[in-house]
Design a protein around this motif. Structure first.
Motif, PDB file in Angstrom:
ATOM      1  N   UNK A  57       9.481   0.443  -6.790  1.00 21.03           N
ATOM      2  CA  UNK A  57       8.029   0.287  -6.952  1.00 21.03           C
ATOM      3  C   UNK A  57       7.489  -0.791  -6.020  1.00 21.03           C
ATOM      4  N   UNK A  58       8.234  -1.932  -5.943  1.00 26.93           N
ATOM      5  CA  UNK A  58       7.799  -3.009  -5.051  1.00 26.93           C
ATOM      6  C   UNK A  58       7.821  -2.561  -3.596  1.00 26.93           C
ATOM      7  N   UNK A  59       8.844  -1.786  -3.256  1.00 27.56           N
ATOM      8  CA  UNK A  59       8.930  -1.292  -1.881  1.00 27.56           C
ATOM      9  C   UNK A  59       7.752  -0.373  -1.568  1.00 27.56           C
ATOM     10  N   UNK A  60       7.417   0.468  -2.543  1.00 28.78           N
ATOM     11  CA  UNK A  60       6.275   1.373  -2.343  1.00 28.78           C
ATOM     12  C   UNK A  60       4.975   0.594  -2.199  1.00 28.78           C
ATOM     13  N   UNK A  61       4.786  -0.408  -3.085  1.00 29.72           N
ATOM     14  CA  UNK A  61       3.573  -1.221  -3.007  1.00 29.72           C
ATOM     15  C   UNK A  61       3.495  -1.973  -1.688  1.00 29.72           C
ATOM     16  N   UNK A  62       4.637  -2.492  -1.234  1.00 27.43           N
ATOM     17  CA  UNK A  62       4.658  -3.211   0.041  1.00 27.43           C
ATOM     18  C   UNK A  62       4.272  -2.291   1.189  1.00 27.43           C
ATOM     19  N   UNK A  63       4.845  -1.073   1.148  1.00 26.41           N
ATOM     20  CA  UNK A  63       4.535  -0.105   2.204  1.00 26.41           C
ATOM     21  C   UNK A  63       3.052   0.254   2.206  1.00 26.41           C
ATOM     22  N   UNK A  64       2.512   0.462   0.994  1.00 24.40           N
ATOM     23  CA  UNK A  64       1.092   0.797   0.879  1.00 24.40           C
ATOM     24  C   UNK A  64       0.222  -0.361   1.363  1.00 24.40           C
ATOM     25  N   UNK A  65       0.608  -1.602   0.991  1.00 24.89           N
ATOM     26  CA  UNK A  65      -0.176  -2.771   1.396  1.00 24.89           C
ATOM     27  C   UNK A  65      -0.177  -2.936   2.909  1.00 24.89           C
ATOM     28  N   UNK A  66       0.987  -2.773   3.508  1.00 24.96           N
ATOM     29  CA  UNK A  66       1.082  -2.900   4.966  1.00 24.96           C
ATOM     30  C   UNK A  66       0.237  -1.828   5.651  1.00 24.96           C
ATOM     31  N   UNK A  67       0.331  -0.601   5.111  1.00 19.16           N
ATOM     32  CA  UNK A  67      -0.446   0.490   5.701  1.00 19.16           C
ATOM     33  C   UNK A  67      -1.941   0.242   5.552  1.00 19.16           C
ATOM     34  N   UNK A  68      -2.346  -0.263   4.362  1.00 19.12           N
ATOM     35  CA  UNK A  68      -3.765  -0.544   4.129  1.00 19.12           C
ATOM     36  C   UNK A  68      -4.256  -1.650   5.049  1.00 19.12           C
ATOM     37  N   UNK A  69      -3.455  -2.714   5.172  1.00 18.21           N
ATOM     38  CA  UNK A  69      -3.833  -3.817   6.053  1.00 18.21           C
ATOM     39  C   UNK A  69      -3.954  -3.340   7.500  1.00 18.21           C
ATOM     40  N   UNK A  70      -3.004  -2.540   7.925  1.00 19.56           N
ATOM     41  CA  UNK A  70      -3.047  -2.025   9.301  1.00 19.56           C
ATOM     42  C   UNK A  70      -4.276  -1.156   9.513  1.00 19.56           C
TER      43      UNK A  70
END
Length: 292
Positions: A57-70
């Protein structure tokens, strides 16, 4: 023959207390300790499992956050690029030879001021400079008769764009010719209009609090219901200006020319309003002679 009674039963000896041997006590302690250890291990295992379960779940959230920030960063870069391109295009249009091109540049700078806060101040001050260069006040213009002709197209375009100046202050629009400018209900706070020619214009119900109109030509200007509190009009030409209903508390009218007491009938003044020598505020309800 009488049968003799049975003898009473002999009392049972009391049970001797069972003695707990050291070996038994040690065994019980070991059993309890083992049970406690098993419970601890089970608890640790449960916590570890919970942590391991959260890793995906943390990995998914991190991936989503990075994608959103980008994505947001890319959108911001795109907006900055677009704003820069619009600003550059507007500058080129302002230098155009025909009126339509220049007005288009003014409108484009207004869009930049409206949508890009980082370039807003540059856009606003460039518009002010453009107007000072292309529509300067002249002595001949000030002396010309007041007419009801509309203001020049470029002047109207710049003042429309100024509506998007936000919190940009001290915008120098002094020494410009904006004769016949109609700006009812406009907010002109933060503008400097000193020594400008605004003859024949109308600023009814406008907000001109604190605006510098020092030395401005205001012949025939309509200030009906305008808020001029704290405005500076020292040295301004107020011949035939309409001040009915204007709020003049704290306004400096000293040194104005063409102002009559009759013009102040209906205006709102107070003890901080500074009037020229010989000018008084008519008493409410008193008959005032018409201005010759």
């Amino acid at each position: 023959m009488t049968t003799p009674p049975d003898p009473p039963p002999a009392p049972r000896p009391a049970a001797a207390p069972q003695a707990t041997s050291p070996q038994v006590a040690a065994g019980r302690a070991a059993t309890e300790q083992a049970r406690t250890e098993r419970a601890r291990e089970k608890e640790k295992t449960g916590r570890l499992k919970a942590v391991l379960d959260t890793i995906p779940l943390l990995a998914t959230l991190t991936t989503v956050s990075v994608a959103l920030f980008s994505s947001l960063q890319s959108q911001q870069q795109y907006r900055d690029t677009q704003a820069s391109a619009r600003f550059q295009s507007a500058v080129e249009l302002l230098a155009g030879d025909d009126l339509t091109t220049r007005v288009g540049g003014v409108a484009l700078l207004g869009q930049v001021a409206q949508t890009n806060s980082e370039r807003r101040e540059n856009a606003v001050r460039l518009l002010a400079t453009f107007l000072r260069v292309h529509s300067p006040a002249t002595d001949a213009g000030r002396a010309a008769a007041v007419t009801r002709e509309p203001a020049a197209e470029e002047v109207r375009a710049v003042f429309s764009a100024m509506a998007y100046r936000g919190d940009v202050k001290e915008v120098d629009l002094g020494r410009i010719s904006a004769r016949g400018l109609q700006l009812a209900d406009a907010d002109l706070r933060g503008l400097i209009l000193a020594r400008s020619d605004l003859s024949g214009g109308s600023f009814g119900r406008g907000d001109l609090r604190g605006v510098s109109l020092q030395g401005a030509t205001l012949r025939g200007v309509g200030f009906g219901q305008a808020d001029l509190r704290g405005a500076v009009l020292t040295g301004a030409d107020l011949r035939d200006a309409d001040l009915r209903g204007a709020r003049l508390a704290g306004t400096d009218l000293r040194g104005t020319t063409g102002l009559t007491s009759a013009q102040l009938a209906g205006a709102t003044t107070d003890g901080t309003t500074r009037l020229p020598a010989g000018i008084t505020v008519p008493v409410a309800g008193a008959q005032t002679a018409p201005t010759p």
